[in-house]
Scaffold this motif. Structure first.
Motif, PDB file in Angstrom:
ATOM      1  N   ASP A  58      -4.086  -7.989   2.058  1.00 34.18           N
ATOM      2  CA  ASP A  58      -2.625  -8.037   2.017  1.00 34.18           C
ATOM      3  C   ASP A  58      -2.001  -7.274   3.178  1.00 34.18           C
ATOM      4  OD1 ASP A  58      -2.878  -9.470  -0.308  1.00 34.18           O
ATOM      5  OD2 ASP A  58      -2.309  -7.833  -1.648  1.00 34.18           O
ATOM      6  N   ALA A  59      -2.724  -6.317   3.726  1.00 29.99           N
ATOM      7  CA  ALA A  59      -2.197  -5.519   4.837  1.00 29.99           C
ATOM      8  C   ALA A  59      -2.489  -6.140   6.197  1.00 29.99           C
ATOM      9  CB  ALA A  59      -2.765  -4.105   4.791  1.00 29.99           C
ATOM     10  N   ILE A  60      -3.486  -7.019   6.254  1.00 30.47           N
ATOM     11  CA  ILE A  60      -3.879  -7.600   7.546  1.00 30.47           C
ATOM     12  C   ILE A  60      -3.657  -9.107   7.626  1.00 30.47           C
ATOM     13  CG2 ILE A  60      -5.528  -5.770   8.060  1.00 30.47           C
ATOM     14  CD1 ILE A  60      -7.774  -7.530   7.053  1.00 30.47           C
ATOM     15  N   GLY A  61      -3.439  -9.744   6.479  1.00 31.71           N
ATOM     16  CA  GLY A  61      -3.083 -11.163   6.485  1.00 31.71           C
ATOM     17  C   GLY A  61      -4.239 -12.136   6.412  1.00 31.71           C
ATOM     18  N   TYR A  62      -5.436 -11.678   6.743  1.00 29.85           N
ATOM     19  CA  TYR A  62      -6.609 -12.567   6.690  1.00 29.85           C
ATOM     20  C   TYR A  62      -7.858 -11.711   6.575  1.00 29.85           C
ATOM     21  CZ  TYR A  62      -6.528 -11.195  11.597  1.00 29.85           C
ATOM     22  OH  TYR A  62      -6.469 -10.468  12.756  1.00 29.85           O
ATOM     23  N   TRP A 175      -9.773  -1.587  11.560  1.00 30.59           N
ATOM     24  CA  TRP A 175      -9.008  -2.609  10.852  1.00 30.59           C
ATOM     25  C   TRP A 175      -8.420  -3.573  11.883  1.00 30.59           C
ATOM     26  CZ3 TRP A 175      -6.421  -2.192   5.629  1.00 30.59           C
ATOM     27  CH2 TRP A 175      -7.105  -1.315   4.785  1.00 30.59           C
ATOM     28  N   ASP A 177      -5.354  -6.222  13.225  1.00 35.87           N
ATOM     29  CA  ASP A 177      -3.924  -5.979  13.357  1.00 35.87           C
ATOM     30  C   ASP A 177      -3.245  -5.971  11.990  1.00 35.87           C
ATOM     31  OD1 ASP A 177      -1.882  -5.337  14.959  1.00 35.87           O
ATOM     32  OD2 ASP A 177      -1.525  -7.337  15.761  1.00 35.87           O
ATOM     33  N   LEU A 178      -2.297  -5.078  11.814  1.00 36.42           N
ATOM     34  CA  LEU A 178      -1.600  -4.951  10.538  1.00 36.42           C
ATOM     35  C   LEU A 178      -0.385  -5.878  10.489  1.00 36.42           C
ATOM     36  CD1 LEU A 178      -1.709  -1.049  10.374  1.00 36.42           C
ATOM     37  CD2 LEU A 178      -3.152  -2.621   9.075  1.00 36.42           C
ATOM     38  N   GLU A 179      -0.138  -6.442   9.324  1.00 35.14           N
ATOM     39  CA  GLU A 179       0.987  -7.350   9.127  1.00 35.14           C
ATOM     40  C   GLU A 179       2.322  -6.624   9.320  1.00 35.14           C
ATOM     41  OE1 GLU A 179       0.950 -11.057   7.170  1.00 35.14           O
ATOM     42  OE2 GLU A 179       0.029 -10.696   9.130  1.00 35.14           O
ATOM     43  N   LYS A 180       3.289  -7.325   9.903  1.00 35.02           N
ATOM     44  CA  LYS A 180       4.617  -6.736  10.112  1.00 35.02           C
ATOM     45  C   LYS A 180       5.248  -6.330   8.788  1.00 35.02           C
ATOM     46  CE  LYS A 180       5.782  -9.116  14.432  1.00 35.02           C
ATOM     47  NZ  LYS A 180       6.724 -10.075  15.083  1.00 35.02           N
ATOM     48  N   GLU A 181       5.065  -7.162   7.769  1.00 37.50           N
ATOM     49  CA  GLU A 181       5.652  -6.859   6.461  1.00 37.50           C
ATOM     50  C   GLU A 181       5.061  -5.574   5.892  1.00 37.50           C
ATOM     51  OE1 GLU A 181       4.422  -9.723   7.397  1.00 37.50           O
ATOM     52  OE2 GLU A 181       6.150 -11.092   7.359  1.00 37.50           O
ATOM     53  N   PHE A 182       3.757  -5.383   6.087  1.00 40.09           N
ATOM     54  CA  PHE A 182       3.102  -4.169   5.605  1.00 40.09           C
ATOM     55  C   PHE A 182       3.643  -2.950   6.345  1.00 40.09           C
ATOM     56  CE2 PHE A 182      -0.321  -1.026   6.279  1.00 40.09           C
ATOM     57  CZ  PHE A 182      -0.491  -0.598   4.961  1.00 40.09           C
TER      58      PHE A 182
END
Length: 201
Positions: A58-62, A175, A177-182
């Motif tokens: 959920d934090a990285i998207g994939y 890790w 790249d982290l999601e912008k939403e996170f």
């Protein structure tokens, strides 16, 4: 194989960093972004870290199968330090607050990375690190500008967002790249402006 990291820190120092860290860890654990127990999963001689939790995607998207890595976790830091100082080079902007001139004006990447800098240029670079240490130890830290000769506090210098003078940060070891939403939610939970810095060892 080299190790990559993403460090998220507050732009400035925060009050009660240890309390803030407990709040952020609790949130990350409740959302199952990180596991509940500390372990040797980060590259640190001081701290242990938290391995990715069941919902770390959920934090990285994939899913990049990061759970298979020995070094992969989140390290929480709550002491004063110059975050990302290990990535500091003469290509990092360090702009004098008095004359708005970069301390390393005139030093090219080619000269710096091929050891073609003059002794004076190298001295401008190397004299910054003792001031980093002083600041981290709550001592007076300042620099004399080589252009206008005025002395200013280290933290008054403008940087290019590749380092931060703070007392709170999280490092995501290996890790993706982290999601912008996170990151937006993380900023909201922290309650302060944050800066994101990438690097590798």
């Amino acid at each position: 194989m080299s190790d990559n990291y993403i460090t998220i820190s507050t732009v400035k120092e925060v009050e009660n960093p240890k309390e803030l860290s407990q709040k952020i860890v609790k949130w990350l654990q409740s959302d199952e972004i990180i596991q509940s127990e500390l372990s040797d999963c980060v590259l640190s001689t001081k701290n242990k870290g938290y391995k990715p939790g069941n919902k770390h995607v959920d934090a990285i998207g994939y899913d990049e199968n990061i759970l298979s890595l020995n070094t992969c976790g989140v390290e929480i830091k709550t002491e004063r330090e110059v975050f990302n100082a290990g990535a500091f080079t003469a290509m990092t902007k360090l702009e004098c607050p008095s004359c708005n001139t970069n301390r390393f004006e005139g030093i090219t990447p080619q000269d710096f990375f091929t050891d073609n800098c003059t002794e004076e240029q190298l001295n401008l670079f190397h004299t910054v690190f003792p001031e980093f240490d002083k600041w981290s130890n709550n001592e007076k830290a300042s620099l004399i500008c080589p252009h206008c000769s005025k002395e200013s506090s280290l933290t008054d210098y403008k940087t290019d967002n590749s380092i931060a003078f703070s007392n709170f940060g999280l490092t995501f070891w290996n890790w993706p790249d982290l999601e912008k939403e996170f990151l937006m939610e993380l900023k909201t939970k922290i309650g302060a402006e944050i800066i994101r810095m990438n690097g590798h060892l």
